[in-house]
Design a protein around this motif. Structure first.
Motif, PDB file in Angstrom:
ATOM      1  N   LEU A  97      31.602  42.226  17.066  1.00 13.84           N
ATOM      2  CA  LEU A  97      31.599  42.898  18.368  1.00 13.84           C
ATOM      3  C   LEU A  97      32.842  42.517  19.171  1.00 13.84           C
ATOM      4  O   LEU A  97      33.153  41.341  19.366  1.00 13.84           O
ATOM      5  CB  LEU A  97      30.337  42.503  19.153  1.00 13.84           C
ATOM      6  CG  LEU A  97      30.206  43.106  20.550  1.00 13.84           C
ATOM      7  CD1 LEU A  97      30.197  44.631  20.525  1.00 13.84           C
ATOM      8  CD2 LEU A  97      28.928  42.604  21.229  1.00 13.84           C
ATOM      9  N   THR A  98      33.527  43.557  19.631  1.00 15.75           N
ATOM     10  CA  THR A  98      34.718  43.391  20.466  1.00 15.75           C
ATOM     11  C   THR A  98      34.405  43.896  21.871  1.00 15.75           C
ATOM     12  O   THR A  98      33.809  44.965  22.017  1.00 15.75           O
ATOM     13  CB  THR A  98      35.894  44.217  19.895  1.00 15.75           C
ATOM     14  OG1 THR A  98      36.085  43.867  18.526  1.00 15.75           O
ATOM     15  CG2 THR A  98      37.170  43.977  20.665  1.00 15.75           C
ATOM     16  N   LEU A  99      34.836  43.154  22.873  1.00 12.18           N
ATOM     17  CA  LEU A  99      34.691  43.612  24.257  1.00 12.18           C
ATOM     18  C   LEU A  99      36.065  43.960  24.822  1.00 12.18           C
ATOM     19  O   LEU A  99      37.060  43.293  24.519  1.00 12.18           O
ATOM     20  CB  LEU A  99      34.067  42.522  25.127  1.00 12.18           C
ATOM     21  CG  LEU A  99      32.693  42.002  24.727  1.00 12.18           C
ATOM     22  CD1 LEU A  99      32.254  40.876  25.675  1.00 12.18           C
ATOM     23  CD2 LEU A  99      31.655  43.123  24.720  1.00 12.18           C
ATOM     24  N   SER A 100      36.097  45.001  25.655  1.00  9.47           N
ATOM     25  CA  SER A 100      37.330  45.365  26.361  1.00  9.47           C
ATOM     26  C   SER A 100      36.916  45.848  27.739  1.00  9.47           C
ATOM     27  O   SER A 100      36.857  47.048  28.014  1.00  9.47           O
ATOM     28  CB  SER A 100      38.074  46.457  25.572  1.00  9.47           C
ATOM     29  OG  SER A 100      39.194  46.922  26.287  1.00  9.47           O
ATOM     30  N   ILE A 101      36.563  44.880  28.592  1.00 11.31           N
ATOM     31  CA  ILE A 101      35.975  45.213  29.899  1.00 11.31           C
ATOM     32  C   ILE A 101      36.718  44.529  31.047  1.00 11.31           C
ATOM     33  O   ILE A 101      36.191  44.402  32.140  1.00 11.31           O
ATOM     34  CB  ILE A 101      34.461  44.872  29.925  1.00 11.31           C
ATOM     35  CG1 ILE A 101      34.217  43.377  29.661  1.00 11.31           C
ATOM     36  CG2 ILE A 101      33.707  45.704  28.885  1.00 11.31           C
ATOM     37  CD1 ILE A 101      32.743  42.951  29.826  1.00 11.31           C
ATOM     38  N   GLY A 102      37.935  44.105  30.761  1.00 12.94           N
ATOM     39  CA  GLY A 102      38.807  43.636  31.836  1.00 12.94           C
ATOM     40  C   GLY A 102      38.700  42.161  32.172  1.00 12.94           C
ATOM     41  O   GLY A 102      38.248  41.346  31.361  1.00 12.94           O
ATOM     42  N   GLU A 103      39.120  41.852  33.404  1.00 17.95           N
ATOM     43  CA  GLU A 103      39.253  40.452  33.827  1.00 17.95           C
ATOM     44  C   GLU A 103      37.901  39.894  34.266  1.00 17.95           C
ATOM     45  O   GLU A 103      37.220  40.485  35.104  1.00 17.95           O
ATOM     46  CB  GLU A 103      40.266  40.360  34.980  1.00 17.95           C
ATOM     47  CG  GLU A 103      41.654  40.785  34.550  1.00 17.95           C
ATOM     48  CD  GLU A 103      42.708  40.652  35.655  1.00 17.95           C
ATOM     49  OE1 GLU A 103      42.438  39.993  36.686  1.00 17.95           O
ATOM     50  OE2 GLU A 103      43.793  41.235  35.464  1.00 17.95           O
ATOM     51  N   ARG A 104      37.527  38.761  33.705  1.00 14.74           N
ATOM     52  CA  ARG A 104      36.290  38.063  34.062  1.00 14.74           C
ATOM     53  C   ARG A 104      36.608  36.582  34.191  1.00 14.74           C
ATOM     54  O   ARG A 104      37.694  36.131  33.851  1.00 14.74           O
ATOM     55  CB  ARG A 104      35.227  38.277  32.976  1.00 14.74           C
ATOM     56  CG  ARG A 104      34.798  39.727  32.768  1.00 14.74           C
ATOM     57  CD  ARG A 104      33.774  40.139  33.805  1.00 14.74           C
ATOM     58  NE  ARG A 104      33.365  41.521  33.656  1.00 14.74           N
ATOM     59  CZ  ARG A 104      32.095  41.941  33.685  1.00 14.74           C
ATOM     60  NH1 ARG A 104      31.093  41.090  33.837  1.00 14.74           N
ATOM     61  NH2 ARG A 104      31.804  43.223  33.584  1.00 14.74           N
ATOM     62  N   THR A 105      35.629  35.810  34.647  1.00 12.89           N
ATOM     63  CA  THR A 105      35.857  34.367  34.793  1.00 12.89           C
ATOM     64  C   THR A 105      35.705  33.666  33.434  1.00 12.89           C
ATOM     65  O   THR A 105      35.112  34.226  32.499  1.00 12.89           O
ATOM     66  CB  THR A 105      34.822  33.742  35.752  1.00 12.89           C
ATOM     67  OG1 THR A 105      33.528  33.908  35.173  1.00 12.89           O
ATOM     68  CG2 THR A 105      34.863  34.401  37.122  1.00 12.89           C
ATOM     69  N   PHE A 106      36.181  32.429  33.391  1.00  9.76           N
ATOM     70  CA  PHE A 106      36.025  31.615  32.174  1.00  9.76           C
ATOM     71  C   PHE A 106      34.547  31.537  31.795  1.00  9.76           C
ATOM     72  O   PHE A 106      34.179  31.694  30.625  1.00  9.76           O
ATOM     73  CB  PHE A 106      36.595  30.201  32.415  1.00  9.76           C
ATOM     74  CG  PHE A 106      36.444  29.285  31.232  1.00  9.76           C
ATOM     75  CD1 PHE A 106      37.409  29.254  30.235  1.00  9.76           C
ATOM     76  CD2 PHE A 106      35.339  28.441  31.114  1.00  9.76           C
ATOM     77  CE1 PHE A 106      37.262  28.408  29.128  1.00  9.76           C
ATOM     78  CE2 PHE A 106      35.195  27.602  30.010  1.00  9.76           C
ATOM     79  CZ  PHE A 106      36.170  27.592  29.019  1.00  9.76           C
TER      80      PHE A 106
END
Ligand code: SAM
Ligand code: SF4
Ligand code: FES
Length: 332
Positions: A120-129
């Motif tokens: 599974l690959t995610l591409s949902i932008g900037e998130r926290t650590f």
């Protein structure tokens, strides 16, 4: 391994007389390092709602000329299962930065999808650590977040209210957490220089990217960049070929934007260094609405049609479709 200096990269990008040499060298490096297999990743574009205002993108929140949609978590899980049934070994979940998909909502989706036998690959932008960490703990394997450009000035012009350093922080966090980390850039942004493209390639090496997606910029009429020229297909292909030569064993997709500018763009890319394709597995109903740029391919097709179409194109050039997860060689 060939290791071009920054000046050599600039010279190659500026000189079109050696393009055939460049593309066949990249093809040879691809073959020697990652073989003839093409990895197919099923792409689900699950929400076109975005809080950001990236100047080039049709999903930016200031664009009122777009019909917004959000696929429910249950349906995302269902479509991912269907992609696994179709034979995909990786599903990519991509969206705008949509606040509905909180850490907890994403974690539920990830856990359910990972019950299938798929990466599974995610591409949902900037998130926290912490969010990246929880997604990883729930089973996410990979993350795609393009740096878009390493030119700080251009980055801030293109991304109002965003912070270049935070983008870098995201990439470093993802690497630290053990994700197979994908990044990449746009080619042909207004004001972008060849020198900055050379810096982009060196940056991919510096952060030890596991995957790099290169796409030409395509001007969208409902954005502040309306009327600007599109990026150049050949220049984007050259940046991609150089990336293959400089980072021989990574995964490189033949991007949809390349095919949008050239009807045979993905096959040409596969013969110039690429080894991955990301067919769209989003249901037809939503495809037209995920209009990051105009003229996007496959918007009237369905998942089965795209799978068959790309498989036969890949086989027609003598390449094979991988039955494996296509894990980056850095993690094998
Ligand atoms: N929101 C997430 C993000 O920005 O990382 C993922 C979705 S975003 C639509 C995926 C990619 O689309 C971006 O990284 C950007 O490079 C590309 N993109 C957006 N607008 C584009 C345009 N006008 N031409 C070409 N590519 C574009
Ligand atoms: Fe949103 Fe991504 Fe488009 Fe930027 S590129 S506006 S973050 S969807
Ligand atoms: Fe969608 Fe060819 S990949 S129709």
């Amino acid at each position: 391994m060939v290791d071009f200096s920054k000046q050599e990269i600039i010279d190659i990008l500026q000189d079109n007389s050696k393009n055939e040499w460049l593309f066949s060298l990249a093809d040879k490096v691809r073959k020697e390092n990652v073989g003839e297999d093409v990895h197919l990743r099923g792409l689900i574009e699950f929400s076109n709602i975005c809080k950001r205002t990236c100047k080039y993108c049709g999903l930016r929140c200031e664009n009122k000329n777009i019909d917004r949609y959000r696929i429910t978590p249950e349906d995302i899980i269902f479509y991912a299962g269907k992609a696994a049934d179709m034979g995909y070994k990786t599903v990519v979940l991509q969206s705008g930065e949509d606040s509905f998909f909180t850490k907890d909502v994403m974690c539920e989706i990830i856990k359910e999808i990972k019950k299938n036998d798929i990466a599974l690959t995610l591409s949902i932008g900037e998130r926290t650590f912490e969010e990246y960490k929880e997604f990883k703990d729930c089973g996410a394997d990979r993350y795609l977040i393009r740096i878009e450009t390493t030119d700080r000035n251009l980055y801030s012009k293109m991304h109002p209210n965003m912070d270049f350093d935070n983008r870098i922080r995201c990439l470093k966090d993802l690497k630290k957490l053990g994700y197979e980390t994908g990044t990449g850039c746009l080619v042909g942004l207004p004001g972008q220089t060849v020198e900055s493209l050379a810096n982009d390639i060196l940056f991919f090496k510096e952060i030890d990217a596991d995957m790099v997606g290169i796409g030409p910029f395509i001007s969208h009429p409902d954005t502040p960049l309306k009327g600007e020229s599109n990026g150049d297909f050949t220049l984007a292909l050259k940046v991609m070929a150089l990336t293959r030569i400089m980072l021989p064993d990574i995964n490189i997709p033949a991007t949809t934007a390349m095919e949008t500018l050239n009807p045979n763009g993905r096959i040409i890319a596969l013969q110039s260094g690429a080894n991955v394709v990301m067919p769209n597995v989003t249901t037809t109903e939503f495809r037209q609405k995920y209009e990051i740029y105009p003229g996007k391919i496959c918007i009237n097709e369905n998942p089965d049609k795209c799978r068959g179409c790309i498989e036969s194109k890949i086989k027609s050039i003598g390449r094979t479709i991988s039955n494996e997860y296509g894990i980056s060689r850095h993690y094998q």
